[in-house]
Design a protein around this motif. Sequence first.
Motif, PDB file in Angstrom:
ATOM      1  N   ILE A 115       0.839  -1.202   0.000  1.00 45.39           N
ATOM      2  CA  ILE A 115       0.000   0.000   0.000  1.00 45.39           C
ATOM      3  C   ILE A 115       0.874   1.252   0.000  1.00 45.39           C
ATOM      4  CG2 ILE A 115      -1.711   1.296   1.327  1.00 45.39           C
ATOM      5  CD1 ILE A 115      -2.637  -1.499   2.413  1.00 45.39           C
ATOM      6  N   THR A 116       1.918   1.228   0.827  1.00 43.18           N
ATOM      7  CA  THR A 116       2.807   2.378   0.922  1.00 43.18           C
ATOM      8  C   THR A 116       3.480   2.683  -0.409  1.00 43.18           C
ATOM      9  OG1 THR A 116       3.237   1.906   3.256  1.00 43.18           O
ATOM     10  CG2 THR A 116       4.818   3.306   2.122  1.00 43.18           C
ATOM     11  N   SER A 117       3.919   1.651  -1.117  1.00 41.74           N
ATOM     12  CA  SER A 117       4.599   1.879  -2.393  1.00 41.74           C
ATOM     13  C   SER A 117       3.673   2.546  -3.403  1.00 41.74           C
ATOM     14  CB  SER A 117       5.128   0.554  -2.951  1.00 41.74           C
ATOM     15  OG  SER A 117       4.071  -0.348  -3.217  1.00 41.74           O
ATOM     16  N   LEU A 118       2.398   2.155  -3.408  1.00 47.81           N
ATOM     17  CA  LEU A 118       1.445   2.797  -4.326  1.00 47.81           C
ATOM     18  C   LEU A 118       1.152   4.236  -3.908  1.00 47.81           C
ATOM     19  CD1 LEU A 118      -1.076  -0.128  -4.989  1.00 47.81           C
ATOM     20  CD2 LEU A 118       0.784   0.678  -6.445  1.00 47.81           C
ATOM     21  N   ILE A 119       1.064   4.466  -2.590  1.00 41.11           N
ATOM     22  CA  ILE A 119       0.841   5.835  -2.101  1.00 41.11           C
ATOM     23  C   ILE A 119       1.986   6.743  -2.551  1.00 41.11           C
ATOM     24  CG2 ILE A 119       0.751   7.277  -0.027  1.00 41.11           C
ATOM     25  CD1 ILE A 119      -0.685   4.998   1.374  1.00 41.11           C
ATOM     26  N   ILE A 120       3.208   6.240  -2.422  1.00 40.97           N
ATOM     27  CA  ILE A 120       4.373   7.049  -2.789  1.00 40.97           C
ATOM     28  C   ILE A 120       4.408   7.319  -4.289  1.00 40.97           C
ATOM     29  CG2 ILE A 120       6.894   6.997  -2.927  1.00 40.97           C
ATOM     30  CD1 ILE A 120       6.941   5.716  -0.220  1.00 40.97           C
ATOM     31  N   GLY A 139      -2.913   4.389 -13.001  1.00 43.83           N
ATOM     32  CA  GLY A 139      -2.254   4.228 -14.293  1.00 43.83           C
ATOM     33  C   GLY A 139      -0.938   3.490 -14.187  1.00 43.83           C
ATOM     34  N   VAL A 140      -0.064   3.910 -13.244  1.00 43.26           N
ATOM     35  CA  VAL A 140       1.232   3.246 -13.072  1.00 43.26           C
ATOM     36  C   VAL A 140       1.030   1.810 -12.599  1.00 43.26           C
ATOM     37  CG1 VAL A 140       3.381   3.274 -11.771  1.00 43.26           C
ATOM     38  CG2 VAL A 140       2.440   5.415 -12.642  1.00 43.26           C
ATOM     39  N   PHE A 141       0.036   1.599 -11.753  1.00 39.89           N
ATOM     40  CA  PHE A 141      -0.242   0.251 -11.259  1.00 39.89           C
ATOM     41  C   PHE A 141      -0.578  -0.699 -12.407  1.00 39.89           C
ATOM     42  CE2 PHE A 141      -3.531  -2.822 -10.018  1.00 39.89           C
ATOM     43  CZ  PHE A 141      -2.847  -3.561  -9.062  1.00 39.89           C
ATOM     44  N   PHE A 142      -1.513  -0.310 -13.247  1.00 39.09           N
ATOM     45  CA  PHE A 142      -1.961  -1.209 -14.305  1.00 39.09           C
ATOM     46  C   PHE A 142      -0.950  -1.343 -15.447  1.00 39.09           C
ATOM     47  CE2 PHE A 142      -6.225  -0.284 -12.486  1.00 39.09           C
ATOM     48  CZ  PHE A 142      -6.610  -1.604 -12.254  1.00 39.09           C
ATOM     49  N   ILE A 143      -0.116  -0.312 -15.650  1.00 36.53           N
ATOM     50  CA  ILE A 143       0.831  -0.355 -16.772  1.00 36.53           C
ATOM     51  C   ILE A 143       2.138  -1.044 -16.387  1.00 36.53           C
ATOM     52  CG2 ILE A 143       2.220   1.073 -18.328  1.00 36.53           C
ATOM     53  CD1 ILE A 143      -0.027   3.138 -18.265  1.00 36.53           C
ATOM     54  N   SER A 370      -4.678  -3.841  -2.618  1.00 36.44           N
ATOM     55  CA  SER A 370      -3.655  -2.831  -2.332  1.00 36.44           C
ATOM     56  C   SER A 370      -3.970  -1.525  -3.045  1.00 36.44           C
ATOM     57  CB  SER A 370      -2.275  -3.340  -2.762  1.00 36.44           C
ATOM     58  OG  SER A 370      -1.941  -4.534  -2.104  1.00 36.44           O
ATOM     59  N   LEU A 371      -4.394  -1.615  -4.296  1.00 39.23           N
ATOM     60  CA  LEU A 371      -4.747  -0.416  -5.055  1.00 39.23           C
ATOM     61  C   LEU A 371      -5.918   0.314  -4.424  1.00 39.23           C
ATOM     62  CD1 LEU A 371      -4.511   1.383  -7.589  1.00 39.23           C
ATOM     63  CD2 LEU A 371      -6.051  -0.224  -8.753  1.00 39.23           C
ATOM     64  N   GLY A 372      -6.944  -0.419  -4.029  1.00 45.34           N
ATOM     65  CA  GLY A 372      -8.125   0.213  -3.442  1.00 45.34           C
ATOM     66  C   GLY A 372      -7.810   0.971  -2.167  1.00 45.34           C
ATOM     67  N   ILE A 373      -6.983   0.368  -1.299  1.00 45.35           N
ATOM     68  CA  ILE A 373      -6.627   1.043  -0.045  1.00 45.35           C
ATOM     69  C   ILE A 373      -5.731   2.237  -0.313  1.00 45.35           C
ATOM     70  CG2 ILE A 373      -5.484   0.769   2.191  1.00 45.35           C
ATOM     71  CD1 ILE A 373      -6.307  -2.157   2.140  1.00 45.35           C
TER      72      ILE A 373
END
Length: 471
Positions: A115-120, A139-143, A370-373
């Motif tokens: 979760i932290t990595s996506l927040i950053i 966008g970065v998550f899915f790509i 993780s993305l949702g949170i």
Amino acid sequence: ITYPVLALPHLAMARLSILGACSVLTNNILGPGVLGLPWAVAQGGLGLGTVLFILSAFTGVAGMFFLGAAAIHARDRLATGEKLTLASACRLVDARELRFAMEFGLVLSCSGALITSLIIIGDMLEPLAVATREQLIAGVFFIVAFPLSFFSQISFLRFSSYLSFVMMLYLATLMFQRTMGDSCPANHGSSGSNFRFDNMEKIFQTIPVFTFCFCGHMSIFSIASELEQVTVKRMIIVIFVATGAATFIFGTVASSAVLCFGNMTPQDLLSNYASSASVLIARGGMAVVCCGFFPLLVQPVRNTCMGWIESAMTMGFSRQISPGFVSPTTEGFLSGDATEFELKAGYMKAVRHSLRLSYQVVTVFVGLVSLGIALTTKSLGVVFSLSGATGFALLCNVCPPWLYLLLAPPEDNRNVRCAAWILLAYGVIMMPVCITANFLAALPRQDNGESQCILPPSCNVTAFCSGHGVP
């Protein structure tokens, strides 16, 4: 006799060189923690913060050593062809409670780090103003991050780890250059004390942050499984080189930030720097680091969940082949001759097909949760502290020496066994203390009347603000 460990879906086993293993472990240790560590150091002052920094590095190395040594001992005792995992190591010594504690700590800690990595990623890219924070994260998550998560071996992620390490070196260089230059504020709020013992509640809250930063334990079993010509000595080399590189980068970034900003060092370090080309590159670099960090943590979470699924699917079969009901047929199946028995072969085929499907489902589930949170959470401090106080404390300080003491032969080095007991006691004591400190910080506070600053009715607000330079 135990039930067979089913092979999870994966490609042909690749091998990790020492360089590749060091790169993967270094990226796993660094990750997003490099942005939160300066704030943790600042809470105790540079002196006390340095002491906690060194202590955390030492306990991190010790925990990874015990976990690596335990993995080698387990590997030597596993049946030919059986995959080295945390679950298989615990089964060797019938350590169900330990397996539960380690898997609980691993899932909790890795979930917080995911979760932290996506927040950053969102925080780093938001100043580019090309999209909203939420759109950038998604966008970065899915790509990038999500597709990389489907790799089943960490050896395939060593190239992204090389790139992440280069970006970390750039960040450390930038922090050092800014501190040596004239980019620091004239009044950074420093108390003048290197040992802030008046800030004990905050200090206890930062201990999990230090633990979070020096935790690469979730990759140790994967490295032991994929490292070329793996031995305890080669594992020690990987652990010391990776931790040494991470300590250098951590130390450079943390000391530079605290010397520059003092007590005002933020939890999101780059937010204190004015936008410029070099800072934007650093922000993009941190997004790259987090993209490489995300799949490294998906793998242990997925492996744990797949182990649970595998255990549930083979539970009935394990009862059938229990020692009291062994027959030539079941003995043949356990020895790998399942193809001779149509019923057992059909069962195995169905189970393997279900596991392949579960592999995809678990990867998608972990990523989307993780993305949702991450899309609804903005406080890095809360994620760092709570996940570190619980999951990372179990995974880093409690379970590694526990597993080592169970797997290592009693005649093993006495000093090493004593060190394992010391680390275990440290983890057992510090975990509830840090959890309590975090919960106390989360409680609402009511200011008493003496601490409130109330303007008297006769105060001319306009004159007061004008006199203090407030427009």
